[in-house]
Enzyme design. Sequence first.
Site, PDB file in Angstrom:
ATOM      1  N   GLY A  72      -4.694 -16.176   4.279  1.00 32.22           N
ATOM      2  CA  GLY A  72      -5.832 -17.047   4.532  1.00 32.22           C
ATOM      3  C   GLY A  72      -6.533 -16.722   5.846  1.00 32.22           C
ATOM      4  N   THR A  73      -5.761 -16.368   6.855  1.00 29.06           N
ATOM      5  CA  THR A  73      -6.352 -16.093   8.170  1.00 29.06           C
ATOM      6  C   THR A  73      -7.307 -14.898   8.074  1.00 29.06           C
ATOM      7  OG1 THR A  73      -4.394 -16.964   9.263  1.00 29.06           O
ATOM      8  CG2 THR A  73      -5.799 -15.502  10.569  1.00 29.06           C
TER       9      THR A  73
ATOM     10  N   ASN B 246      -5.655 -29.545   6.113  1.00 22.91           N
ATOM     11  CA  ASN B 246      -4.207 -29.282   6.032  1.00 22.91           C
ATOM     12  C   ASN B 246      -3.348 -30.386   6.640  1.00 22.91           C
ATOM     13  OD1 ASN B 246      -5.786 -27.830   8.111  1.00 22.91           O
ATOM     14  ND2 ASN B 246      -3.800 -27.493   9.049  1.00 22.91           N
TER      15      ASN B 246
ATOM     16  N   SER C  74      -4.624 -18.515   0.120  1.00 18.81           N
ATOM     17  CA  SER C  74      -3.380 -17.971   0.660  1.00 18.81           C
ATOM     18  C   SER C  74      -2.272 -18.198  -0.361  1.00 18.81           C
ATOM     19  CB  SER C  74      -3.047 -18.689   1.972  1.00 18.81           C
ATOM     20  OG  SER C  74      -1.792 -18.267   2.433  1.00 18.81           O
TER      21      SER C  74
ATOM     22  N   HIS D 108       1.040 -18.121  -0.120  1.00 23.21           N
ATOM     23  CA  HIS D 108       2.277 -18.852   0.193  1.00 23.21           C
ATOM     24  C   HIS D 108       2.126 -20.369   0.182  1.00 23.21           C
ATOM     25  CE1 HIS D 108       1.874 -19.951   4.612  1.00 23.21           C
ATOM     26  NE2 HIS D 108       0.927 -19.042   4.543  1.00 23.21           N
TER      27      HIS D 108
ATOM     28  N   CYS E 113       2.972 -29.524  21.354  1.00 18.91           N
ATOM     29  CA  CYS E 113       3.294 -29.522  22.771  1.00 18.91           C
ATOM     30  C   CYS E 113       2.243 -28.711  23.525  1.00 18.91           C
ATOM     31  CB  CYS E 113       4.675 -28.922  22.989  1.00 18.91           C
ATOM     32  SG  CYS E 113       5.266 -29.202  24.637  1.00 18.91           S
TER      33      CYS E 113
HETATM   34  N1  PLP Z   1      -6.390 -22.294   6.339  1.00 17.14           N
HETATM   35  C1  PLP Z   1      -5.669 -23.420   6.189  1.00 17.14           C
HETATM   36  C2  PLP Z   1      -6.369 -24.696   5.836  1.00 17.14           C
HETATM   37  C3  PLP Z   1      -4.290 -23.386   6.359  1.00 17.14           C
HETATM   38  O1  PLP Z   1      -3.581 -24.513   6.223  1.00 17.14           O
HETATM   39  C4  PLP Z   1      -3.678 -22.153   6.690  1.00 17.14           C
HETATM   40  C5  PLP Z   1      -2.216 -22.074   6.920  1.00 17.14           C
HETATM   41  O2  PLP Z   1      -1.606 -22.996   7.435  1.00 17.14           O
HETATM   42  C6  PLP Z   1      -4.471 -21.010   6.824  1.00 17.14           C
HETATM   43  C7  PLP Z   1      -5.828 -21.124   6.639  1.00 17.14           C
HETATM   44  C8  PLP Z   1      -3.883 -19.672   7.179  1.00 17.14           C
HETATM   45  O3  PLP Z   1      -3.353 -19.047   6.039  1.00 17.14           O
HETATM   46  P1  PLP Z   1      -2.291 -17.845   6.208  1.00 17.14           P
HETATM   47  O4  PLP Z   1      -1.017 -18.470   6.646  1.00 17.14           O
HETATM   48  O5  PLP Z   1      -2.183 -17.245   4.844  1.00 17.14           O
HETATM   49  O6  PLP Z   1      -2.869 -16.895   7.179  1.00 17.14           O
END
Ligand code: PLP
Length: 393
Positions: free
Chosen positions: A72-73, A152, A200, A202, A326
């Site tokens: 996703g990133t 999220n 993503s 996972h 934190c």
């Molecule tokens: N976008 C959202 C809304 C997410 O919750 C996450 C992961 O926590 C990501 C992007 C990032 O995805 P990845 O872990 O596949 O890089």
Amino acid sequence: MQPVYLDNNATTRTDPEVVSTMLPYFDVHFGNASSSHRFGSAAAEGMRLARRQVQALLGAAQEQEIIFTSGGTEANNMALLSALETQPDRDEIVITAVEHPAILALATHLAKTRGVTLRVVEVDSCGRLDLDQFDEYVGSRTALVSVMWANNETGTLFPIPRLAERARAFGALFHTDAVQAAGRVPIDLKSVPVDMLSLSSHKLHGPKGVGALYVRKGVAVRPLLRGGRQERGRRAGTENVPGIVGFGSAAALAARYLEVEQGWVGALRDQLEQGLMQRIGQAHVLGDAQHRLPNTSCIAFDYVDGDALLLLLDRVGIAVSSGAACASGAMEPSHVLHAMRVPANAARGALRFSLSRDTTTPDIYRVLEELPPIVARLRANSPLWRDHAPVPA
Ligand code: PLP
């Protein structure tokens, strides 16, 4: 006793069916998908099926609209940078205050280093977008609007079709981070005018380190990674074939389990939420109760430390996550709870429970049994609670 895992928005268990689909791609069909011999063809065939499976989950018109990434990133980074590169005459980006750091951090960086004007739409105390501000911010200079499909932390769903229409009216590209939404709520890109969408694997019971960027046919795209001609020249690098095959298999399963997510998982979430609210006073459900992912519940418990809650829950075998992080040695509310202006005393004690199709009724009973005495114990030791506890009738 079996541990209870309620942190599925962080990651999900890879489905055993997905694992067994992946295995042959490590040692039997191990070829490079770009090779023209039979080993390469077997790998390429696995990827072709995966692309169709991801396409089907999204209701995308064409399989070529799916570009596999490392997650996703990467998909979010590619969407943002590509939109700016392909539209040099536009220099503004519209995002929300509650985006994932994979959008927020890059957008902030671009604003600091590349003269991009960043417009950040605020949310109300329920995490709902300020639509008037959104409409005001989107204009003829907007290169990209990027709004997540679902948040999220709170699970709040945003009105993507309405937002995408607005972007389109100004000729701006519309991207949505659907990492948390895919497989949990229906997505049909035939009827929603989204130009780009991030996924993503996972988060939907697939392997880690793989994801996708959907790019609607006709939308210009620039690669983030340059090199070989993989992914039709849009994403260089030898493909993670086992990962992609697993992602495809997970997407197919997610489509099949969508009703379970919305029905059974949602009912378990409601049972958990109602049970906790009955058993624990001064607790608040955060997020938009009407428009929320069925698997997510973010609850703030006044005058307790979320980190201590996490630790004590972990000791009794229950895994959740907290809404505080934190920062400089002190517990600070996450940027999402901060944007919702959740009072500090509540935000510090916020927990996120995120369920999945693996969650069982006994899991919920375990939390209902274990959490109330933990909260009571922490509050009994808190001077703040002693000052603020309700006076017994
Ligand atoms: N976008 C959202 C809304 C997410 O919750 C996450 C992961 O926590 C990501 C992007 C990032 O995805 P990845 O872990 O596949 O890089």
